[in-house]
Design an enzyme around this catalytic site. Sequence first.
Site, PDB file in Angstrom:
ATOM      1  N   HIS A   1     -21.194   8.988  67.140  1.00 45.98           N
ATOM      2  CA  HIS A   1     -21.561   7.678  67.690  1.00 45.98           C
ATOM      3  C   HIS A   1     -20.814   6.522  67.027  1.00 45.98           C
ATOM      4  CE1 HIS A   1     -25.761   8.882  69.478  1.00 45.98           C
ATOM      5  NE2 HIS A   1     -24.839   9.824  69.673  1.00 45.98           N
TER       6      HIS A   1
ATOM      7  N   CYS B   1     -19.928   9.656  44.320  1.00 43.70           N
ATOM      8  CA  CYS B   1     -20.244   9.040  43.027  1.00 43.70           C
ATOM      9  C   CYS B   1     -21.645   9.514  42.653  1.00 43.70           C
ATOM     10  CB  CYS B   1     -20.087   7.523  43.049  1.00 43.70           C
ATOM     11  SG  CYS B   1     -21.245   6.639  44.113  1.00 43.70           S
TER      12      CYS B   1
HETATM   13  C1  RB5 Z   1     -21.744   5.838  37.369  1.00 47.38           C
HETATM   14  O1  RB5 Z   1     -22.569   5.914  36.254  1.00 47.38           O
HETATM   15  C2  RB5 Z   1     -22.544   5.415  38.585  1.00 47.38           C
HETATM   16  O2  RB5 Z   1     -22.932   4.082  38.458  1.00 47.38           O
HETATM   17  C3  RB5 Z   1     -21.739   5.625  39.849  1.00 47.38           C
HETATM   18  O3  RB5 Z   1     -21.353   6.960  39.929  1.00 47.38           O
HETATM   19  C4  RB5 Z   1     -22.436   5.392  41.169  1.00 47.38           C
HETATM   20  O4  RB5 Z   1     -23.660   6.050  41.232  1.00 47.38           O
HETATM   21  C5  RB5 Z   1     -22.520   4.037  41.656  1.00 47.38           C
HETATM   22  O5  RB5 Z   1     -22.991   3.810  42.791  1.00 47.38           O
END
Ligand code: RB5
Length: 148
Positions: free
Chosen positions: A98, A65
């Site tokens: 680990h 993300c």
């Molecule tokens: C998306 O904008 C963002 O909030 C997501 O990709 C992430 O970084 C959340 O942890």
Amino acid sequence: MRIAISSDHGGLPLKDAVISAVKKLGHEALDLGTFTDASVDYPDFSEKVGQALLEKRADRGIVICGSGVGACIAANKMKGIYAAICHDTYSARQGVEHDNMNVLCLGGRVIGPELAGELVGAFLSAIFLNKGNYLRRVEKVQKMEDHF
Ligand code: RB5
């Protein structure tokens, strides 16, 4: 190994580099999206990877993300999934050896493709040291999963 990979829109720019690194290392990549830059919710994509592991359609997973944080928190809600953000190769390797980490979490807005490739290499070449202190600690984590 077969590696399940997903990202949200924040991780999408890094996903192709991760898939290339997985294939270059001789593994199979199972791309579970997202496939466009439209805004999506990271839990949905962590769930796809976790489900693939739990159903034995994949051996390990990588979720991406923006920061790696949200995807990691979501992945760890699934019993049997041990996910961690590793933006250094020491942790990416030792997390498997680990701690039996089976999902690597990356931040697509934090690291670039070269480092991502090295992290993927460290993660996929490591094997859990399935004995002694390491096993005892992992079993304690599993008991916590059952208890809480
Ligand atoms: C998306 O904008 C963002 O909030 C997501 O990709 C992430 O970084 C959340 O942890």
